[in-house]
Design a protein around this motif. Structure first.
Motif, PDB file in Angstrom:
ATOM      1  N   TYR A  20       1.066  -1.128   0.930  1.00  0.00           N
ATOM      2  CA  TYR A  20       0.009  -0.119  -0.527  1.00  0.00           C
ATOM      3  C   TYR A  20       0.870   1.384  -0.283  1.00  0.00           C
ATOM      4  O   TYR A  20       0.407   2.398   0.068  1.00  0.00           O
ATOM      5  N   LEU A  21       1.894   1.222  -0.107  1.00  0.00           N
ATOM      6  CA  LEU A  21       2.661   2.451   0.564  1.00  0.00           C
ATOM      7  C   LEU A  21       3.283   3.063  -0.940  1.00  0.00           C
ATOM      8  O   LEU A  21       3.318   4.263  -1.160  1.00  0.00           O
ATOM      9  N   GLN A  22       2.998   2.051  -2.135  1.00  0.00           N
ATOM     10  CA  GLN A  22       3.315   2.641  -3.691  1.00  0.00           C
ATOM     11  C   GLN A  22       2.569   3.313  -3.921  1.00  0.00           C
ATOM     12  O   GLN A  22       0.757   2.637  -3.941  1.00  0.00           O
ATOM     13  N   PRO A  23       1.641   4.353  -4.898  1.00  0.00           N
ATOM     14  CA  PRO A  23       0.660   4.689  -5.234  1.00  0.00           C
ATOM     15  C   PRO A  23      -0.126   3.538  -6.115  1.00  0.00           C
ATOM     16  O   PRO A  23       1.087   2.566  -7.315  1.00  0.00           O
ATOM     17  N   GLY A  24      -1.137   4.164  -6.391  1.00  0.00           N
ATOM     18  CA  GLY A  24      -2.014   3.406  -7.261  1.00  0.00           C
ATOM     19  C   GLY A  24      -2.068   2.023  -6.571  1.00  0.00           C
ATOM     20  O   GLY A  24      -4.028   0.979  -7.110  1.00  0.00           O
ATOM     21  N   ARG A  25      -2.465   2.264  -5.091  1.00  0.00           N
ATOM     22  CA  ARG A  25      -3.289   1.063  -4.090  1.00  0.00           C
ATOM     23  C   ARG A  25      -4.143   1.540  -3.145  1.00  0.00           C
ATOM     24  O   ARG A  25      -3.412   2.502  -2.091  1.00  0.00           O
ATOM     25  N   GLY A  26      -4.758   0.760  -2.463  1.00  0.00           N
ATOM     26  CA  GLY A  26      -6.076   1.535  -1.192  1.00  0.00           C
ATOM     27  C   GLY A  26      -6.340   2.545  -1.434  1.00  0.00           C
ATOM     28  O   GLY A  26      -6.814   2.517  -3.265  1.00  0.00           O
ATOM     29  N   PRO A  27      -6.910   3.368  -0.182  1.00  0.00           N
ATOM     30  CA  PRO A  27      -7.958   3.663  -0.255  1.00  0.00           C
ATOM     31  C   PRO A  27      -7.436   4.444  -1.654  1.00  0.00           C
ATOM     32  O   PRO A  27      -6.035   5.806  -1.035  1.00  0.00           O
TER      33      PRO A  27
END
Length: 178
Positions: A20-27
């Motif tokens: 989830y730290l990388q852009p493009g995943r999660g809220p």
């Protein structure tokens, strides 16, 4: 907890870091940059959350066990280190430690979008399975219509209160079984 269990606080913290730290995943509630400024190479809210969780767990451990070994650099080992460093403490302090770890696990899950973790806890007031997470309030609300304060307002609970209640119930169950 067994190997491969992705519901532990340590596994959730590691998953936040790796998935989830990388852009493009999660809220999708990240800060948006203007077109003239490049996007951050990582999700700043997730980074801030991970840093705050590690800092809080470290500060707590250093406060109650100043002679603890150095903190591990691997996130997956953070909570093992906290438990091992504070194993000598009295029951009340171990309960506070366990509630901190459990609360952080709930926070990790909610940040990943899993608000259903709240549904797995009974309401601390009425003991029914009627809690729902309210993101805007950052609290769990009991929807049992009989579980209200004197003014008729539904009870609400912070993650710290839910974690404390969860750990206390676990200890009560263990003490009754022995």
């Amino acid at each position: 907890m067994h190997a491969g269990d992705d519901t532990t606080p340590a596994a959730r913290l590691q998953m936040l870091h790796t998935e989830y730290l990388q852009p493009g995943r999660g809220p999708q509630n990240e800060r948006v940059t203007t077109s003239t400024t490049p996007a951050a190479p990582l999700r700043l809210a997730v980074y801030d959350h991970i840093k705050a969780a590690v800092d809080e767990a470290t500060a707590h451990t250093r406060t109650v066990a100043p002679g603890a070994e150095p903190r591990p650099t691997e996130l997956a080992s953070l909570y093992e280190w906290v438990v091992a460093s504070t194993a000598h403490l009295d029951t009340a302090r171990q309960q506070a430690r366990d509630a901190l770890i459990y609360r952080q696990g709930l926070e990790h899950a909610i940040l990943m979008g899993d608000t259903a973790v709240i549904r797995r806890h009974p309401c601390p007031a009425c003991s029914t399975w009627s809690l729902f997470w309210r993101t805007e309030r950052r609290q769990a609300i009991c929807v049992n219509r009989h579980c209200t304060d004197g003014d008729g307002t539904s009870w609400s609970w912070t993650l710290a209160q839910i974690a404390h209640d969860h750990i206390a119930r676990g200890l009560a169950t263990v003490s009754r079984a022995t």
